[in-house]
Motif scaffolding. Structure first.
Motif, mmCIF file in Angstrom:
data_model
loop_
_atom_site.group_PDB
_atom_site.id
_atom_site.type_symbol
_atom_site.label_atom_id
_atom_site.label_comp_id
_atom_site.label_asym_id
_atom_site.label_seq_id
_atom_site.Cartn_x
_atom_site.Cartn_y
_atom_site.Cartn_z
ATOM 1 N N ALA A 71 0.743 -1.230 0.136
ATOM 2 C CA ALA A 71 0.103 -0.008 -0.042
ATOM 3 C C ALA A 71 1.000 1.252 -0.150
ATOM 4 N N VAL A 72 1.857 1.359 0.753
ATOM 5 C CA VAL A 72 2.572 2.419 0.985
ATOM 6 C C VAL A 72 3.595 2.658 -0.196
ATOM 7 N N TYR A 73 4.169 1.574 -0.804
ATOM 8 C CA TYR A 73 4.851 1.641 -2.007
ATOM 9 C C TYR A 73 4.190 2.253 -3.182
ATOM 10 N N GLY A 74 2.961 1.510 -3.349
ATOM 11 C CA GLY A 74 2.025 2.068 -4.494
ATOM 12 C C GLY A 74 2.003 3.290 -4.302
ATOM 13 N N PHE A 75 1.305 3.870 -3.191
ATOM 14 C CA PHE A 75 1.013 5.182 -2.934
ATOM 15 C C PHE A 75 2.293 6.257 -3.257
ATOM 16 N N PHE A 76 3.432 5.943 -2.983
ATOM 17 C CA PHE A 76 4.643 6.793 -3.069
ATOM 18 C C PHE A 76 4.895 6.584 -4.512
ATOM 19 N N GLU A 77 4.778 5.585 -5.393
ATOM 20 C CA GLU A 77 5.112 5.476 -6.603
ATOM 21 C C GLU A 77 4.152 6.099 -7.599
ATOM 22 N N ASN A 78 2.929 5.795 -7.376
ATOM 23 C CA ASN A 78 1.727 6.414 -8.407
ATOM 24 C C ASN A 78 0.979 7.411 -8.025
ATOM 25 N N GLY A 79 1.121 7.792 -6.816
ATOM 26 C CA GLY A 79 0.617 9.092 -5.995
ATOM 27 C C GLY A 79 -0.875 8.978 -6.148
ATOM 28 N N LEU A 80 -1.614 9.756 -6.283
ATOM 29 C CA LEU A 80 -3.180 9.852 -6.336
ATOM 30 C C LEU A 80 -3.949 9.008 -7.219
ATOM 31 N N PHE A 81 -3.339 8.252 -8.371
ATOM 32 C CA PHE A 81 -3.782 7.361 -8.983
ATOM 33 C C PHE A 81 -4.016 6.099 -7.938
ATOM 34 N N PHE A 82 -3.371 6.143 -7.052
ATOM 35 C CA PHE A 82 -3.437 4.634 -6.352
ATOM 36 C C PHE A 82 -4.074 4.836 -4.736
ATOM 37 N N THR A 83 -4.833 6.004 -4.638
ATOM 38 C CA THR A 83 -5.473 6.321 -3.691
ATOM 39 C C THR A 83 -6.516 5.418 -2.843
ATOM 40 N N VAL A 84 -7.382 4.975 -3.926
ATOM 41 C CA VAL A 84 -8.419 3.836 -3.864
ATOM 42 C C VAL A 84 -7.903 2.736 -3.040
ATOM 43 N N ALA A 85 -6.802 2.162 -3.991
ATOM 44 C CA ALA A 85 -6.041 0.753 -3.752
ATOM 45 C C ALA A 85 -5.402 0.901 -2.363
ATOM 46 N N PHE A 86 -4.913 2.007 -1.982
ATOM 47 C CA PHE A 86 -4.077 2.307 -0.906
ATOM 48 C C PHE A 86 -4.975 2.257 0.446
ATOM 49 N N ILE A 87 -6.429 2.624 0.232
ATOM 50 C CA ILE A 87 -7.194 2.579 1.219
ATOM 51 C C ILE A 87 -7.625 1.282 1.429
ATOM 52 N N PHE A 88 -7.801 0.376 0.474
ATOM 53 C CA PHE A 88 -8.316 -1.025 0.612
ATOM 54 C C PHE A 88 -7.229 -1.859 1.263
ATOM 55 N N LEU A 89 -5.933 -1.711 0.588
ATOM 56 C CA LEU A 89 -4.870 -2.402 1.046
ATOM 57 C C LEU A 89 -4.235 -2.024 2.460
ATOM 58 N N PHE A 90 -4.454 -0.855 2.789
ATOM 59 C CA PHE A 90 -4.048 -0.309 4.242
ATOM 60 C C PHE A 90 -5.073 -0.975 5.323
ATOM 61 N N ILE A 91 -6.387 -0.974 4.932
ATOM 62 C CA ILE A 91 -7.403 -1.700 5.842
ATOM 63 C C ILE A 91 -7.054 -3.258 5.954
ATOM 64 N N ALA A 92 -6.963 -3.795 4.864
ATOM 65 C CA ALA A 92 -6.707 -5.296 4.851
ATOM 66 C C ALA A 92 -5.350 -5.385 5.697
#
Length: 109
Positions: A71-92
Motif C-alpha cells: 500500500a505504501v509503496y504503491g502510493f509513493f510510486e503512483n500518487g493519487l492514482f493509487f489512493t483507492v487501492a491504498f485505502i483498501f490495502l491499508f485496511i486489509a
C-alpha cells in the motif's frame, strides 16, 4: 475476518492494477520512461497484493506487513492514482493483524 482481508485485498489489488496500467499507458504516451517504469512496478505489486490477501489465511502477520508495504509503496510510486487501492490495502493489512489463530484443544479423559 479472514474473508474481509481477502475481499479488501482483491478490491485493492484490482484498483492498483488499473492504476498501474493507467500510469504505464500515460507514461508511454508522453514518452516518460520513469513514469512508465513506476506504473509497471505498481502493476506487479498490486498483482502480488491479491496473493498476499489469500496468504493471510495461513500467515496473518507476515501478509499484513506485506499488504502495508504494498500500500505504501504503491502510493509513493503512483500518487493519487493509487489512493483507492491504498485505502483498501491499508485496511486489509491492519485487519490481517487482528486475525486470531485457532487453538488446538486437546481433550483429556
Amino acid at each position: 475476518m479472514k474473508i474481509w482481508v481477502a475481499v479488501l485485498a482483491i478490491l485493492g489489488g484490482l484498483a492498483g492494477l488499473a492504476s498501474g496500467f493507467l500510469v504505464t499507458a500515460f507514461g508511454v504516451g508522453f514518452s516518460e520512461n520513469e513514469m512508465a517504469d513506476s506504473g509497471a512496478a505498481v502493476f506487479w505489486v498490486s498483482f502480488f497484493s491479491i496473493f498476499f490477501g489469500f496468504l493471510s489465511w495461513k500467515f496473518p502477520k507476515i501478509s499484513g506487513i506485506l499488504l502495508l508495504v504494498c500500500a505504501v509503496y504503491g502510493f509513493f510510486e503512483n500518487g493519487l492514482f493509487f489512493t483507492v487501492a491504498f485505502i483498501f490495502l491499508f485496511i486489509a493489512g491492519i485487519l490481517s493483524f487482528l486475525i486470531k489463530k485457532k487453538e488446538n484443544v486437546t481433550a483429556t479423559a
